[in-house]
Each structure stands twice: as C-alpha cells, then as structure tokens.
Write a protein that holds these residues in place. Sequence first.
Motif, PDB file in Angstrom:
ATOM      1  N   ARG A 138       0.837  -1.206   0.000  1.00  0.00           N
ATOM      2  CA  ARG A 138       0.000   0.000   0.000  1.00  0.00           C
ATOM      3  C   ARG A 138       0.867   1.248   0.000  1.00  0.00           C
ATOM      4  O   ARG A 138       0.582   2.214  -0.720  1.00  0.00           O
ATOM      5  N   PHE A 139       1.946   1.240   0.787  1.00  0.00           N
ATOM      6  CA  PHE A 139       2.855   2.393   0.781  1.00  0.00           C
ATOM      7  C   PHE A 139       3.607   2.491  -0.548  1.00  0.00           C
ATOM      8  O   PHE A 139       3.841   3.595  -1.052  1.00  0.00           O
ATOM      9  N   ARG A 140       4.011   1.357  -1.116  1.00  0.00           N
ATOM     10  CA  ARG A 140       4.688   1.391  -2.414  1.00  0.00           C
ATOM     11  C   ARG A 140       3.760   1.919  -3.490  1.00  0.00           C
ATOM     12  O   ARG A 140       4.157   2.703  -4.353  1.00  0.00           O
ATOM     13  N   LEU A 141       2.494   1.483  -3.424  1.00  0.00           N
ATOM     14  CA  LEU A 141       1.519   1.932  -4.413  1.00  0.00           C
ATOM     15  C   LEU A 141       1.270   3.433  -4.300  1.00  0.00           C
ATOM     16  O   LEU A 141       1.008   4.102  -5.306  1.00  0.00           O
ATOM     17  N   LEU A 142       1.370   3.968  -3.086  1.00  0.00           N
ATOM     18  CA  LEU A 142       1.242   5.420  -2.913  1.00  0.00           C
ATOM     19  C   LEU A 142       2.297   6.153  -3.735  1.00  0.00           C
ATOM     20  O   LEU A 142       1.990   7.122  -4.449  1.00  0.00           O
ATOM     21  N   ASN A 143       3.540   5.710  -3.657  1.00  0.00           N
ATOM     22  CA  ASN A 143       4.604   6.323  -4.450  1.00  0.00           C
ATOM     23  C   ASN A 143       4.353   6.144  -5.950  1.00  0.00           C
ATOM     24  O   ASN A 143       4.566   7.067  -6.746  1.00  0.00           O
ATOM     25  N   ALA A 144       3.906   4.937  -6.319  1.00  0.00           N
ATOM     26  CA  ALA A 144       3.678   4.668  -7.735  1.00  0.00           C
ATOM     27  C   ALA A 144       2.549   5.529  -8.296  1.00  0.00           C
ATOM     28  O   ALA A 144       2.624   6.012  -9.437  1.00  0.00           O
ATOM     29  N   ARG A 145       1.503   5.720  -7.523  1.00  0.00           N
ATOM     30  CA  ARG A 145       0.377   6.519  -7.993  1.00  0.00           C
ATOM     31  C   ARG A 145       0.769   7.990  -8.168  1.00  0.00           C
ATOM     32  O   ARG A 145       0.361   8.644  -9.146  1.00  0.00           O
ATOM     33  N   ILE A 146       1.548   8.517  -7.219  1.00  0.00           N
ATOM     34  CA  ILE A 146       1.991   9.900  -7.344  1.00  0.00           C
ATOM     35  C   ILE A 146       2.901  10.053  -8.548  1.00  0.00           C
ATOM     36  O   ILE A 146       2.780  11.013  -9.335  1.00  0.00           O
ATOM     37  N   ALA A 147       3.852   9.132  -8.709  1.00  0.00           N
ATOM     38  CA  ALA A 147       4.761   9.197  -9.852  1.00  0.00           C
ATOM     39  C   ALA A 147       4.002   9.060 -11.166  1.00  0.00           C
ATOM     40  O   ALA A 147       4.314   9.736 -12.152  1.00  0.00           O
ATOM     41  N   GLY A 148       2.981   8.184 -11.187  1.00  0.00           N
ATOM     42  CA  GLY A 148       2.225   8.001 -12.416  1.00  0.00           C
ATOM     43  C   GLY A 148       1.366   9.204 -12.767  1.00  0.00           C
ATOM     44  O   GLY A 148       1.264   9.596 -13.936  1.00  0.00           O
ATOM     45  N   GLN A 149       0.758   9.809 -11.774  1.00  0.00           N
ATOM     46  CA  GLN A 149      -0.119  10.946 -12.024  1.00  0.00           C
ATOM     47  C   GLN A 149       0.662  12.203 -12.376  1.00  0.00           C
ATOM     48  O   GLN A 149       0.220  13.006 -13.210  1.00  0.00           O
ATOM     49  N   TYR A 150       1.842  12.366 -11.737  1.00  0.00           N
ATOM     50  CA  TYR A 150       2.601  13.604 -11.900  1.00  0.00           C
ATOM     51  C   TYR A 150       3.935  13.382 -12.610  1.00  0.00           C
ATOM     52  O   TYR A 150       4.943  14.003 -12.286  1.00  0.00           O
ATOM     53  N   HIS A 151       3.911  12.447 -13.575  1.00  0.00           N
ATOM     54  CA  HIS A 151       5.001  12.293 -14.535  1.00  0.00           C
ATOM     55  C   HIS A 151       6.362  12.050 -13.873  1.00  0.00           C
ATOM     56  O   HIS A 151       7.360  12.684 -14.233  1.00  0.00           O
ATOM     57  N   GLY A 152       6.399  11.146 -12.907  1.00  0.00           N
ATOM     58  CA  GLY A 152       7.665  10.776 -12.310  1.00  0.00           C
ATOM     59  C   GLY A 152       8.053  11.570 -11.076  1.00  0.00           C
ATOM     60  O   GLY A 152       9.184  11.432 -10.582  1.00  0.00           O
ATOM     61  N   THR A 255       3.613  18.824 -15.869  1.00  0.00           N
ATOM     62  CA  THR A 255       4.334  18.203 -16.976  1.00  0.00           C
ATOM     63  C   THR A 255       5.516  17.386 -16.469  1.00  0.00           C
ATOM     64  O   THR A 255       5.984  17.548 -15.336  1.00  0.00           O
ATOM     65  N   GLY A 256       6.024  16.520 -17.338  1.00  0.00           N
ATOM     66  CA  GLY A 256       7.191  15.732 -17.006  1.00  0.00           C
ATOM     67  C   GLY A 256       8.420  16.580 -16.806  1.00  0.00           C
ATOM     68  O   GLY A 256       9.273  16.281 -15.957  1.00  0.00           O
ATOM     69  N   GLU A 257       8.559  17.651 -17.564  1.00  0.00           N
ATOM     70  CA  GLU A 257       9.701  18.544 -17.420  1.00  0.00           C
ATOM     71  C   GLU A 257       9.688  19.229 -16.061  1.00  0.00           C
ATOM     72  O   GLU A 257      10.730  19.352 -15.399  1.00  0.00           O
ATOM     73  N   LEU A 258       8.505  19.650 -15.612  1.00  0.00           N
ATOM     74  CA  LEU A 258       8.401  20.277 -14.295  1.00  0.00           C
ATOM     75  C   LEU A 258       8.724  19.263 -13.198  1.00  0.00           C
ATOM     76  O   LEU A 258       9.422  19.597 -12.225  1.00  0.00           O
TER      77      LEU A 258
END
Length: 270
Positions: A138-152, A255-258
């Motif tokens: 669940r904690f790992r998925l939290l990081n993955a969801r943020i990275a996925g939504q906000y381009h890394g 954006t991914g650049e940001l």
Amino acid sequence: MNPFLSSLSGKLAERWVATLVLPGALFIAAVVCAARLGHRSAFDLVSVTGWIVREAPRLPVAAAVFLLAGATATAMAAQAVGSLAEAVWTRPWRGPAAWLARGLVALRGRLFDRAAAKAGVDPVSAYRPRHPAWIGERFRLLNARIAGQYHGLDLGLVWPRLWLLVPETVRTPVQAAESQFRSATRLVGWGVLYLVLGIYWYPAALAGIGAVAVGWSRARSTTATLTTLIEGTVDTHLDTIVTALGHTVPAAGFTGELARRINDRLAKGD
C-alpha cells in the motif's frame, strides 16, 4: 515559559504512564500469574490475589522501584518488537526471507491479474504487486500513484518539504492516522510478548493471539487511511510547493519537465 514547560512535562508524564508504565505493569502481573499458577491452575486468580495482598506490604521500596523499571523495560521491548513488525510489513525482505517474498509476490500477482481480468481492465504495470506484505504494498503503491499521475514526481523528495508548508488543519488528520498506526504496531509487539509468556501460562497466549490479530487489523485500516490522506494532501497542495520552489504549473497541467526539475532541485542534482 515556566507554565508552558510545566504543561509539557505533565503531558510527557501522562504519556509515559499511559504507554509504558500501565501496559508494562499489566504484563508484570501476567508474569506473576505465570510463575504462581502455570498451566495446571491457570485461572486460579484468587490465590494469586491473596498472595499479592500478603506479600505487597513486605516489599521494600527498592522492590517497587525495580518493578517500575521492569514495567518500563518491558514496554520498551514491546515497542521494539512492534518496530520490527513494522519493518517486516514495509521494508524489502532480505536474505533467506527474499525467497519467501518472491513466492508471496507471485501469489499476489496472480490474484491481481485474476481481479483485473474479472473487472475487464488492463492494469498499469507499475501497480502490480511488488511487496510481499499488504501494508508495504500500500505504501509502495502510494509512491507509484503519485509518480504516475505527476510524470515521475518523487514523493519521497516532495513530502518532507510539502509537510513544512501545509497548514495545521491538514497536518492534524495525517498525524492522527500515523499515531494510530504506531499504536497498532505497539499492540502487535505486546501480543508477541504475551505469546512468549504463553509458553508458561496459556491464558497469556490467548491474549497474545487476540492482541496480534487486533493490532494487525488496525495497522491495515490505518495504513489505508494514512496513505489516502497523504495522497490527498499532495493532490490538493502540490501547487504550494511548486510555487515555493519558484515554478508555476503550466496551464496544460503538471508536466514531465516540471517533475524532472523539481526532483533535480530537491535531490540536489544527485
């Protein structure tokens, strides 16, 4: 300042008594029952109570201090065991445990694929289970969801800085959920200690099983709450840290650049 320090010391003393002394004293009482009763007379509490009433007045002050120190030490041991349980739940499994972890992750992956097929969806690969424990996943998925939504965007870099900027009304529920999670891990720690004591007095084992089960259940529920609150805080206050770092969110959205520039800034170019 003096009233503030007096109030602070009073609160610390109350917390020390509530979290250490009282649970530790209860465990010491269970140890006495184990020593006096054993398995054969497990529920003969009347005899134990009578023995305590007779012997308590004869105990020197040093014995009372020793019992208090023992109760505190036992409570600290329970906290240590709870921290170990938290590490098992949240950190990668190393050494021989890695073999077991791979099997559990594979099993979780099959269940994940079955649920996705039943729902008729094509799941994101980053959301596939990678941790053997539900809480860690669940904690790992939290990081993955943020990275996925906000381009890394790296949550591990952003969260400590964002925490400094959000208002107290936002912090309070997150702190409450985290406190409940720590309490759940301590309860598991107490449960393990009672399970060990159950070798000599089986009612302690029953109490230990109940404490571990309740602690584990509470840890799962508070993990769900805590991760949801953290994700919600990022979703609603991300612009705060973006502005604080001297950037602006483009009209088209994050954006991914940001994300790359923020990660590089917070990681100091590492």
